[in-house]
Design a protein around this motif. Structure first.
Motif, PDB file in Angstrom:
ATOM      1  N   ILE A  43       0.822  -1.206   0.000  1.00  0.00           N
ATOM      2  CA  ILE A  43       0.000   0.000   0.000  1.00  0.00           C
ATOM      3  C   ILE A  43       0.855   1.254   0.000  1.00  0.00           C
ATOM      4  O   ILE A  43       0.630   2.189  -0.775  1.00  0.00           O
ATOM      5  CB  ILE A  43      -0.928  -0.001   1.233  1.00  0.00           C
ATOM      6  CG1 ILE A  43      -1.919  -1.153   1.122  1.00  0.00           C
ATOM      7  CG2 ILE A  43      -1.661   1.325   1.362  1.00  0.00           C
ATOM      8  CD1 ILE A  43      -2.795  -1.321   2.326  1.00  0.00           C
ATOM      9  N   LYS A  44       1.891   1.250   0.865  1.00  0.00           N
ATOM     10  CA  LYS A  44       2.637   2.498   1.069  1.00  0.00           C
ATOM     11  C   LYS A  44       3.337   2.963  -0.208  1.00  0.00           C
ATOM     12  O   LYS A  44       3.426   4.155  -0.472  1.00  0.00           O
ATOM     13  CB  LYS A  44       3.646   2.331   2.206  1.00  0.00           C
ATOM     14  CG  LYS A  44       4.708   1.277   1.969  1.00  0.00           C
ATOM     15  CD  LYS A  44       5.811   1.331   3.039  1.00  0.00           C
ATOM     16  CE  LYS A  44       6.876   0.301   2.724  1.00  0.00           C
ATOM     17  NZ  LYS A  44       8.011   0.319   3.624  1.00  0.00           N
ATOM     18  N   LEU A  46       2.371   2.575  -3.309  1.00  0.00           N
ATOM     19  CA  LEU A  46       1.411   3.191  -4.230  1.00  0.00           C
ATOM     20  C   LEU A  46       0.986   4.555  -3.717  1.00  0.00           C
ATOM     21  O   LEU A  46       0.858   5.508  -4.470  1.00  0.00           O
ATOM     22  CB  LEU A  46       0.200   2.288  -4.431  1.00  0.00           C
ATOM     23  CG  LEU A  46       0.460   0.912  -5.030  1.00  0.00           C
ATOM     24  CD1 LEU A  46      -0.863   0.225  -5.358  1.00  0.00           C
ATOM     25  CD2 LEU A  46       1.310   1.004  -6.287  1.00  0.00           C
ATOM     26  N   GLU A  47       0.782   4.615  -2.418  1.00  0.00           N
ATOM     27  CA  GLU A  47       0.330   5.873  -1.845  1.00  0.00           C
ATOM     28  C   GLU A  47       1.375   6.970  -2.004  1.00  0.00           C
ATOM     29  O   GLU A  47       1.060   8.121  -2.294  1.00  0.00           O
ATOM     30  CB  GLU A  47      -0.007   5.684  -0.363  1.00  0.00           C
ATOM     31  CG  GLU A  47      -1.394   5.078  -0.187  1.00  0.00           C
ATOM     32  CD  GLU A  47      -1.714   4.769   1.258  1.00  0.00           C
ATOM     33  OE1 GLU A  47      -0.761   4.749   2.082  1.00  0.00           O
ATOM     34  OE2 GLU A  47      -2.901   4.539   1.553  1.00  0.00           O
ATOM     35  N   GLU A  48       2.631   6.575  -1.838  1.00  0.00           N
ATOM     36  CA  GLU A  48       3.701   7.562  -1.879  1.00  0.00           C
ATOM     37  C   GLU A  48       3.730   8.328  -3.196  1.00  0.00           C
ATOM     38  O   GLU A  48       4.045   9.518  -3.225  1.00  0.00           O
ATOM     39  CB  GLU A  48       5.042   6.864  -1.658  1.00  0.00           C
ATOM     40  CG  GLU A  48       6.097   7.782  -1.120  1.00  0.00           C
ATOM     41  CD  GLU A  48       6.926   7.117  -0.036  1.00  0.00           C
ATOM     42  OE1 GLU A  48       8.053   7.546   0.156  1.00  0.00           O
ATOM     43  OE2 GLU A  48       6.453   6.160   0.609  1.00  0.00           O
ATOM     44  N   GLY A  50       1.082   8.214  -5.394  1.00  0.00           N
ATOM     45  CA  GLY A  50      -0.278   8.507  -5.821  1.00  0.00           C
ATOM     46  C   GLY A  50      -0.834   7.584  -6.885  1.00  0.00           C
ATOM     47  O   GLY A  50      -1.652   7.982  -7.708  1.00  0.00           O
ATOM     48  N   ASN A  53      -5.779   2.718  -6.270  1.00  0.00           N
ATOM     49  CA  ASN A  53      -6.201   1.461  -5.640  1.00  0.00           C
ATOM     50  C   ASN A  53      -5.151   0.775  -4.765  1.00  0.00           C
ATOM     51  O   ASN A  53      -4.897  -0.416  -4.917  1.00  0.00           O
ATOM     52  CB  ASN A  53      -6.695   0.481  -6.708  1.00  0.00           C
ATOM     53  CG  ASN A  53      -7.557  -0.611  -6.095  1.00  0.00           C
ATOM     54  OD1 ASN A  53      -8.089  -0.438  -4.994  1.00  0.00           O
ATOM     55  ND2 ASN A  53      -7.691  -1.721  -6.805  1.00  0.00           N
ATOM     56  N   PRO A  54      -4.545   1.484  -3.854  1.00  0.00           N
ATOM     57  CA  PRO A  54      -3.640   0.796  -2.936  1.00  0.00           C
ATOM     58  C   PRO A  54      -4.443  -0.097  -1.996  1.00  0.00           C
ATOM     59  O   PRO A  54      -5.511   0.310  -1.528  1.00  0.00           O
ATOM     60  CB  PRO A  54      -2.968   1.943  -2.170  1.00  0.00           C
ATOM     61  CG  PRO A  54      -3.732   3.170  -2.470  1.00  0.00           C
ATOM     62  CD  PRO A  54      -4.661   2.925  -3.590  1.00  0.00           C
ATOM     63  N   ARG A  55      -3.968  -1.310  -1.765  1.00  0.00           N
ATOM     64  CA  ARG A  55      -4.686  -2.265  -0.901  1.00  0.00           C
ATOM     65  C   ARG A  55      -3.767  -3.430  -0.622  1.00  0.00           C
ATOM     66  O   ARG A  55      -2.750  -3.605  -1.301  1.00  0.00           O
ATOM     67  CB  ARG A  55      -5.962  -2.760  -1.588  1.00  0.00           C
ATOM     68  CG  ARG A  55      -5.694  -3.741  -2.715  1.00  0.00           C
ATOM     69  CD  ARG A  55      -6.584  -3.494  -3.892  1.00  0.00           C
ATOM     70  NE  ARG A  55      -6.299  -4.448  -4.956  1.00  0.00           N
ATOM     71  CZ  ARG A  55      -5.318  -4.274  -5.858  1.00  0.00           C
ATOM     72  NH1 ARG A  55      -4.540  -3.207  -5.810  1.00  0.00           N
ATOM     73  NH2 ARG A  55      -5.115  -5.176  -6.787  1.00  0.00           N
ATOM     74  N   GLY A 195      -4.535  -0.680  -9.846  1.00  0.00           N
ATOM     75  CA  GLY A 195      -3.721  -1.134  -8.722  1.00  0.00           C
ATOM     76  C   GLY A 195      -2.968  -2.425  -8.981  1.00  0.00           C
ATOM     77  O   GLY A 195      -2.556  -3.097  -8.045  1.00  0.00           O
TER      78      GLY A 195
END
Lengths: 547, 390, 329, 172, 266, 132
Positions: A43-44, A46-48, A50, A53-55, A195
């Motif tokens: 997740i992290k 993808l989030e970093e 942007g 669909n991070p999961r 994602g």
């Protein structure tokens, strides 16, 4: 539906089904086989950056936790990309399925899995394209080779688009130049929209975005790492180069793949750069911000690649350098050659590269202002600016592996060979159909160099390994040179599995071994701190060679 | 593999260019002949075959050199011929190509050449000649290419190649025999009507072909890394020596038969060729050159001490080649037509267009040869097996 | 599966044309209406398809480089495998389009003795080239039906093609080679398992179509003769957009022209568009000069980046600790 | 006639059946290609197997030379080790040979001594299975070692930094 | 051979499958021809010509027959003078005794014989080597003994010219149409690159006429069926001593020469 | 980068080649060539007929000639035919051309229009024109 293979039970063995499959490829679902695919991205990561669909998920899961409107996202994404890339649109339309590409793919040769034939890997996407974007496909469906986009199809895409190293070998043999890499790139972009990222790519991308390099080396780690390399150089040669970092006003910015700073045997290549630049007294600087030439963003989306690549020109501008030298790296150079100027140029704040040592103008880099280090070094050697003692590499029987990206995305063949031939006495080419533009991939490119898919990598590397094996048998080759950081990371295990006894190195490691530096002490060790045979104990040299 | 022929040194391209220019000149001359008829040649109602057919006859012999390498290598396991055998096979391809082209340019109606297949006539030797020549061409292309291709891949040749190789041996003999039968079966042509015609063909073929092969092998060695090996070349030298001896012996047999029997028809041709007949003596200087070269060649070939020196061997081979080229290229065919059925003498000498066409065909053959040799040499150089075996 | 489907399609087409003419007397439909419709479909379809391709830009310079780049002056540049100028690109494309350069390079992988070996495999190149070249010559020859007087180059092609005086009328070699090449490509498709596996009905159909066109043409020329004068009147009527007479022409002709019409109409919607596509392929038709000249991407949009300032902000202390120069202390 | 002669006589049939059975152990789609008689060489994997089993069969008929046979077993197993996922499946190909040989011998209504010989041959195959397990395990261990080494390569500098490099070297 | 069968053979040959069949067919046929001539079993018809040289006294006698032949067959007689003698085409011509009968001449013949010209033409041999060597059956022997050259099929290889021991065959080295004095529209010319020769006026025979030369010879050339004991040729041969050219070659010519004897005959 | 100009130029060239027969014939009207049967001999025939039905001769005349030549030259089958009341030989020169003496307006019109160049005329020629 996708399924995961369980180890066969003994009773299963005794009742093997002899009937051939009744279904053709359009209907044969994918199996996720352990060892052939990478983990899903955390997740992290993808989030970093942007990414959508991070999961928490694993590719072998039944439920991929896709967004509810995933199908629309994919189809919309496809439509957008068909309109943005002529290559994509064209390659969806013009394949005649002649099969010339089939046995050109290292994954197909190594696995026999028909969906690893470039043509069929592309058909996985073409079938969906036909269904939603062509009249024939809408009207005639299966007879026109069209099929619905289902979750199973998406999983199949994921499985096979992460079994392509974007090496472009198929493109060399396709009569219309259809490049599977282009299709894979689009496939991965689409998968990223929902994602479908792998962990091994997501991590480096996030690292590179925030910290400037794939490994996530922070500025102090870079300098101290290079310090350790300098220690080794001093031990070997008695000379300690003094590189600078983030220095404004330097003439040249040097950008290397970060893998060379950290992992063996890349570090020896990095030592090679340091020794060479010191010896010729180059006015250059490293950057901790633009500390990565490679670009894992390229394995996710064009946009991400551009975001990562941005740093190089930005840093060159900030530091006010005249031009840039790039280290030995594969996809880094594909990006620098084919994309950088388009994305982040024009580089009009720099000047046309001129070698300060020889005065040679690098006319082929007058737009990007970025010179490949083997071009730079070959020019030095040609002009007699380097004192070389090739006999220091006499214990090596060297062969050269052309990296896919520099071979088929740039065409750099002679420069590294010229260097090797000048610094080594024993050089042997692999069979002609496995080198130059026909070179085989290491099997781990385009972000596939993870640990969990080792079996896949060994399969994909089988053709290259066979080529190395043939020169090992014939000439006793024991060193596989290359100009790619991924190669230096992934070829060692490949060699250990298929061709034990062959080591891997960058060309500048060989160069630095042979480089006679002003004021150096008598060398008794090579860059790997191993004793040079025949230097100290003349008599025992032969014996050691046999070990 | 054919790609190898598309990259090469300046020297290679110069040679290709020269050959192409000759082919171009020959083609133009042929178009001239095609438009105006075979009357532009020196051939006539009496000497109805000339340079073309005689070149064809000679080159059938050259094509045979392959078999002289194939037999020792494949039948007797003589490993020294391992490297040169491909040169022999490709020489055969070039030579047979020339043979077929010479037949075509000699035809009055080349557009109808397929009539030979459409109306097969087994009672005609020419039908069989077309069959064996095309077959031999096919065999040598396939065998040479398949073995070289396998070599390039580092694999043993496919299983089906071996039977073809064995087949090629009797087949090579057949092309000579059948070509000799073209001549030997004609009533009223005393010069040709001899039972040892086929034997003479074989003997001269096994001398001229291998002699050319030696010369080619040495040229190849000089300009590339490809070395067929001294021992192989010397062994072929031995073959040339024996074959040339046999050839000269056969000619002596013919002379004896003609002149001891004193049958005029049998003597006339020899007289015409060597001393002239009824004041016609165009070929006399040539024939004597041939005879003298033959003797010189024998003197240099028979004693091993002379033959073993490479420079001598080359001279002897050149002598053999020229001597036999004159013998087959002029003597045999023209001698058969002189005197004509009315005991008259019509002389023959090739015209300019005829010569140009002949040159063009030779150039075509050598272009084929150059390309095939280039491929073979490049493959071996790349494999690192071009050098002489130690 | 695809084979049977495609084959039945062809049979159906032949039957339709035959029945349409023999039973329903629809000569005018098959001889005039359908050909016009097919030509219109072909022209509009091809135009539209190419327009669709042209509408998508080529954002990046992505030639596949098959030889040494242009580098230092003393390094031999492989101009036509890795072009850096328009002229070199034109030569590369010409080699591709006229000589099928890429297929000439084709290899076949083989393994024996535990290692992979590569051999050249030029049959596909040969058959492909034969098919295309003979198809072109056959088209050129057919101009004799569409031109009055017949231009010299058409007559010349015809006499060269029929150089071998076999049969009456003379056997035209290209027709036979065309058919043989198509048959070879078909057998290749079904005999190589990989190729059979990837083959779709859309691959068999054009092959069968070309074969049936060639067969119907050969039948007409040598076996079930048709009245050439009437056909020429018909074809000239078509190209002069004048009155067209369809009487007295054998059904086989209508089968022939119907199959051609199908081919024309099918063309723009099928893989046959590779004819146009090969010219547009960005991996072949571009110079590898993106380090010299900037290639412009028309939709190049600004992206979110991580600037040096943000970077320094985050790592300032660490940078300071190892003495790295900073923008802001 | 003894069993060896019988098997030699039926050599090509046995090899063919054995090869087919091995290929059937592959996933269906892959098998389709590997099995194709006309084109078995176009797939390297298929041919490596074909060549390996010929030599192994020869060894089984004679007195197997463990070193020599290991080379051929290795060539097949090294591939199967990265293609198959359970040791039993990866090595099943040797048991298939038993099956094929039996089927062939039973068809011939064998004499008693043949059955005796058969058991000798089968025990040889069992020996090969033993060797194969070792090879298979070596291959798998190699894979894990490679995975571990990769991590080590990446962390070597760190180890060195913390003066653990000597220990690391000793491990090698 | 019926039309259908011939058509079939053509098709088969075209397809390249009929080779075996038609080959064997012709092989046996060829053998039959050869053996019949050797077994001396007389065919039903064997057309032959007896040339009575006694009847040729003046230059005009020769010219008449030669012109008769050459003019109606469009033989390009101007080649020798306008092009090159070596390219000459002729069907019937004259030559000296020693050239006509090289094996049968000696120095002690009557002077008149030595100076006399003889008419030469195709011998229509009963065992013709030209037929044997032709690779396309362009030259063939008909059942009535005529040896015919089919110019449509000839490929111009000239094997027949090498095979003919009598020099009876001419090759069209140049375009014959350029060297015709005048043409007879009833008969075709030949094209460049094919071989031609005397046909015994096969086209006239079909109309029930005799060869043109014989017609113009004032009885010097007599044409008829050798198999018919009552034919004129048989009668002539029975009552005169006639020789044939090069009999030792076994070609069995069908042209006989009466070279002397009764000076007052005719 | 669209290369619009080049694509349009390419399309124009392609369409130009494909539609060549259309615009090169622009404004012309197609005239069906008709072989003339107007010769003195034909005009006097009691029955206007050929050796085979007209439709057959239209498409198969070359085969007929080919068969004749083999029958006449090779098989000696020179039996004559009565056509339209006059006697015809199996011959181009002495048969066909007897009626169709108008080679230019009978044979050549169609042959030229269809781009056919038979080599019959290399040897066989026409009465009133002498050599061709």
């Amino acid at each position: 539906m996708a399924k995961t293979t369980q180890p066969a039970k003994p009773e299963e063995l005794s009742k093997i089904d002899y009937t051939p499959p009744a279904t053709d490829w359009l209907e044969t679902p994918v199996e996720f086989k352990p060892g052939t695919y990478c983990h899903g991205s955390r997740i992290k990561y993808l989030e970093e950056v942007g990414f959508p669909n991070p999961r928490e998920w694993a590719p072998s899961d039944e439920d991929w936790k896709l967004p509810a409107n995933w199908k629309d996202i994919i189809l919309e994404g496809m439509k957008e990309r068909l309109g943005k890339y002529r290559s994509f649109q064209l390659f969806m339309d013009i394949c005649v399925r002649c099969g010339a590409c089939a046995d050109k793919c290292h994954f197909y040769i190594g696995s026999g899995d028909p969906k690893n034939m470039p043509v069929l890997r592309a058909e996985l996407m073409r079938s969906v394209y036909r269904k939603y974007f062509t009249t024939g496909g809408k009207l005639f469906g299966k007879q026109a080779g069209a099929r619905e986009l289902t979750e199973a199809v998406l999983k199949e895409w994921w499985y096979y688009f992460y079994q392509c190293t974007e090496c472009r070998r198929c493109s060399v043999f396709c009569p219309y130049g259809i490049d599977q890499a282009e299709i894979t790139m689009m496939g991965r972009e689409l998968l990223n929209l929902v994602g479908g990222q792998t962990d091994w790519i997501g991590g480096p991308v996030a690292n590179c975005y925030k910290k400037g390099n794939h490994l996530g080396l922070e500025p102090h780690a870079i300098t101290s790492n290079i310090d350790y390399l300098l220690d080794d150089i001093e031990e070997i040669s008695g000379i300690r180069p003094e590189p600078s970092f983030n220095r404004k006003g330097a003439e040249i910015l040097f950008v290397a793949p970060s893998g060379d700073l950290f992992g063996d045997p890349g570090t020896y290549t990095a030592m090679g750069y340091l020794m060479l630049f010191h010896e010729i007294g180059l006015d250059y600087t490293w950057s901790t911000y633009a500390s990565e030439g490679g670009n894992f963003g390229f394995f996710t989306s064009m946009e991400m690649a551009k975001r990562l690549n941005y740093k190089i020109y930005a840093e060159a501008k900030r530091l006010g350098v005249k031009w840039i030298i790039g280290g030995e790296c594969g996809h880094m150079w594909r990006v620098l050659n084919q994309y950088m100027d388009t994305w982040n140029g024009p580089a009009d704040f720099m000047v046309e590269p001129v070698s300060p040592i020889t005065g040679t103008k690098f006319e082929n880099a007058k737009g990007t202002k970025m010179v490949h280090i083997t071009e730079f070094t070959a020019d030095l050697i040609k002009n007699g600016k380097l004192k070389l003692d090739p006999s220091r590499n006499d214990h090596l029987n060297v062969t050269f592996h052309d990296s896919c990206n520099t071979a088929r995305g740039m065409g750099i063949f002679e420069e590294p060979r010229y260097i090797i031939k000048n610094v080594c006495n024993n050089f042997h080419e692999m069979p002609e159909d496995t080198i130059r533009e026909k070179t085989f991939c290491c099997g781990s490119g385009s972000g596939l160099n993870a640990g969990e898919n080792m079996e896949l990598r060994m399969r994909g590397g089988f053709p290259k390994a066979s080529a190395v094996k043939s020169v090992q048998k014939k000439y006793g080759v024991n060193m596989l040179a290359n100009i790619c950081a991924i190669d230096r990371a992934v070829l060692p295990p490949l060699m250990q599995y298929w061709v034990p006894g062959v080591s891997v190195c960058g060309t500048h490691e060989l160069l630095a071994n042979a480089l006679v530096m002003t004021g150096e002490k008598k060398r008794t060790q090579d860059l790997r701190l191993e004793d040079l045979p025949g230097i100290e104990e003349e008599g025992e040299g032969e014996e050691e060679e046999n070990v | 593999m054919l790609d190898k022929a598309l990259t090469g040194s300046k020297r290679y391209w110069t040679l290709v260019f020269i050959l192409l220019s000759l082919i171009g000149a020959g083609t133009l001359a042929y178009l001239y002949q095609f438009k105006n008829g075979l009357g532009v040649t020196g051939m006539s109602r009496d000497v109805s075959w000339g340079f073309y057919i005689s070149q064809f006859t000679f080159l059938v012999g050259v094509a045979a050199s392959a078999v002289m390498l194939v037999i020792p290598y494949y039948l007797h396991n003589y490993k020294k011929f391992g490297k040169i055998v491909i040169l022999g096979e490709f020489l055969a391809v070039g030579a047979v190509t020339m043979c077929l082209l010479f037949i075509v340019v000699d035809m009055g109606q080349p557009m109808r050449m397929l009539n030979v297949i459409l109306h097969p006539t087994p009672n005609s030797i020419l039908f069989w000649d077309a069959t064996v020549l095309n077959g031999y061409l096919f065999l040598n292309i396939v065998i040479g290419w398949a073995t070289l291709h396998a070599e390039k891949k580092g694999l043993p040749p496919a299983g089906w190649v071996k039977p073809l190789i064995y087949l090629s041996i009797p087949w090579a003999v057949s092309i000579h025999t059948v070509t000799a039968f073209l001549y030997a079966g004609l009533p009223g042509r005393h010069f040709w009507l001899t039972a040892i015609m086929a034997a003479r063909f074989l003997a001269s073929a096994f001398a001229a072909g291998p002699a050319l092969l030696i010369i080619l092998a040495l040229i190849v060695r000089k300009y590339s890394k490809f070395d067929a090996g001294n021992e192989a070349i010397q062994s072929i030298g031995k073959i040339v020596a024996y074959a040339m001896t046999a050839n000269v012996f056969f000619i002596i047999l013919e002379l004896f038969t003609a002149f001891y029997s004193q049958i005029p028809g049998h003597m006339h041709a020899f007289q015409y060729l060597f001393v002239g007949l009824e004041g016609h003596s165009k070929l006399v200087p040539l024939m004597w050159t041939s005879a003298i070269l033959a003797v010189v060649a024998l003197v240099m070939l028979i004693p091993p001490s002379i033959r073993n020196k490479e420079s001598n061997l080359v001279v002897a081979c050149v002598a053999v080649f020229i001597s036999l080229w004159i013998d087959k290229g002029f003597g045999l065919v023209i001698g058969g037509f002189v005197p004509n059925p009315f005991d008259g003498v019509t002389e023959y000498w090739p015209t300019l267009p005829e010569t140009l066409i002949t040159l063009g065909v030779w150039a075509t053959g050598f272009l084929v040869l150059t390309i095939l040799y280039k491929v073979a040499i490049s493959v071996r150089e790349e494999l690192g097996t071009a050098g002489a075996e130690k | 599966m695809g084979i049977f489907f495609s084959f039945s399609m062809i049979i159906a087409l032949v039957v339709i044309a035959f029945a349409g003419v023999q039973l329903a007397n629809m000569q005018f439909i098959f001889g005039v209406v359908i050909p016009y419709a097919a030509i219109a479909t072909f022209l509009i379809g091809v135009g539209f398809r190419v327009y669709k391709w042209g509408r998508s830009p080529v954002p990046f310079r992505i030639p596949t480089t098959c030889g040494q780049q242009k580098s230092l002056p003393w390094i031999k540049h492989s101009r036509f495998e890795n072009p850096d100028s328009t002229f070199d690109v034109v030569v590369r494309m010409a080699l591709e389009v006229f000589l099928f350069r890429t297929l000439f390079r084709n290899l076949k992988a083989e393994t024996r003795e535990g290692r992979v070996a590569y051999g050249s495999d030029k049959w596909l190149w040969l058959a492909g080239l034969a098919l295309h070249v003979t198809f072109f010559v056959v088209l050129l020859r057919h101009l004799r039906f569409f031109m009055e007087p017949v231009p010299f180059f058409v007559n010349l092609t015809d006499s060269l093609d029929g150089f071998m005086q076999v049969g009456t009328p003379h056997l035209l070699i290209t027709g036979v080679v065309l058919l043989l090449a198509a048959v070879y490509l078909f057998f290749r498709r079904i005999s190589i398992p990989q190729v059979r596996y990837i083959s779709l009905p859309a691959d068999y159909f054009p092959l069968f179509l070309i074969m049936s066109i060639a067969i119907s043409g050969i039948l007409m020329r040598y076996f079930t003769k048709v009245d050439l004068v009437r056909i020429k009147a018909l074809t000239m009527g078509l190209v002069t957009i004048g009155p067209v007479e369809t009487d007295g022409i054998g059904a086989i002709f209508f089968v022939h022209i119907f199959l051609i019409s199908i081919l024309l109409a099918y063309f723009p919607f099928s893989k046959l568009m590779h004819m146009g596509g090969v010219f547009l392929s960005p991996t072949r038709n571009m110079a590898n000069n993106s380090r010299i000249k900037r290639h412009i991407n028309p939709w190049n949009y600004p992206v979110k980046v991580h600037t040096y300032e943000e970077y320094e902000e985050e790592f300032r202390d660490k940078m300071k600790s190892v003495g790295l120069p900073l923008e802001k202390e | 006639m003894n069993l060896n002669d019988l098997l030699l006589e039926k050599r090509s049939a046995i090899l063919q059946k054995w090869f087919d059975l091995i290929i059937e152990t592959y996933p269906e789609e892959t098998a389709k290609f590997l099995k194709s008689q006309k084109n078995q060489f176009s797939n390297p994997v298929g041919h490596t197997i074909l060549e390996g089993i010929e030599e192994i069969f020869n060894e089984v008929l004679g007195e197997p030379d463990p070193e020599k046979v290991a080379i051929y077993l290795d060539s097949i197993i090294r591939i199967r080790a990265i293609q198959e996922f359970s040791p039993s499946k990866a090595l099943s190909f040797l048991f298939l040979l038993k099956k094929v040989i039996r089927a062939e011998v039973i068809n011939e209504t064998p004499e008693y001594h043949m059955l005796e010989e058969l058991s000798v041959i089968e025990s040889r195959i069992d020996d090969l299975v033993n060797i194969s397990f070792d090879i298979y395990m070596q291959c798998r261990e190699k894979i894990y070692e490679l995975k571990a080494n990769e991590v080590k390569n990446w962390t070597y500098r760190l180890l060195k930094k913390t003066n653990m490099v000597k220990e690391y070297k000793a491990e090698c | 051979m019926s039309i259908d069968r011939r058509k079939f053979l053509k098709l088969a040959g075209l397809a390249g499958v009929g080779l075996g069949l038609s080959t064997s067919d012709l092989l046996f046929k060829g053998d039959a021809v050869a053996s019949s001539s050797h077994s001396k079993a007389m065919a039903k018809e064997r057309l032959a010509m007896v040339i009575d040289m006694r009847k040729f006294r003046t230059e005009e006698d020769y010219k008449r027959v030669i012109d008769a032949c050459h003019s109606i067959h469009n033989v390009p007689t101007l080649i020798a003078e306008k092009n090159n003698p070596k390219n000459e085409v002729k069907w019937i011509w004259k030559d000296s005794y020693e050239h006509t009968f090289p094996d049968q001449s000696d120095d002690f013949h009557p002077e008149a014989l030595k100076e006399k010209s003889f008419l030469l033409l195709c011998n229509h041999c009963d065992n013709p080597p030209c037929v044997r060597v032709c690779p396309t059956k362009a030259t063939f022997k008909r059942e009535d003994g005529l040896v015919i050259q089919d110019p449509h099929r000839c490929i111009g290889c000239r094997f027949c010219m090498a095979g003919c021991p009598y020099g009876s065959r001419s090759f069209n080295w140049v375009d014959p149409r350029l060297y015709l004095e005048k043409t007879d529209p009833a008969y075709p010319t030949r094209t460049m690159g094919v071989v031609e020769k005397c046909t015994f006026c096969v086209e006239r025979l079909a109309k029930g006429l005799g060869p043109a030369c014989a017609e113009q010879s004032n009885g010097g050339m007599v044409f008829g069926n050798l198999s018919d004991p009552n034919s004129e040729v048989r009668k002539l041969l029975a009552s005169n001593y006639a020789i044939r050219r090069k009999p030792s070659l076994g070609t069995l010519p069908s042209v006989f020469y009466i070279i002397g004897g009764d000076e007052n005959a005719g | 980068m669209y290369n619009g100009g080049k694509i349009i130029a390419g399309l124009i060239i392609f369409f130009g080649l494909v539609t060549f027969p259309f615009y090169s014939n622009f404004g012309k009207t197609a005239n069906k060539v008709t072989p003339k049967l107007d010769t003195p001999v034909i005009n006097q025939l009691e029955k206007k007929e050929c050796v085979k039905p007209k439709e057959y001769m239209r498409t198969e005349h070359m085969k007929v000639l080919d068969e004749w030549r083999d029958e006449v030259v090779r098989e000696g089958k020179r039996d004559k035919m009565i056509v339209g009341g006059i006697e015809i030989e199996k011959s181009l020169q002495n048969g066909c051309l007897k009626c169709h003496s108008n080679v230019k307006t009978f044979c050549d019109v169609c042959h030229t229009s269809s781009g056919v160049k038979p080599y019959c005329w290399d040897c066989h020629f026409i009465k009133e024109e002498g050599l061709l």
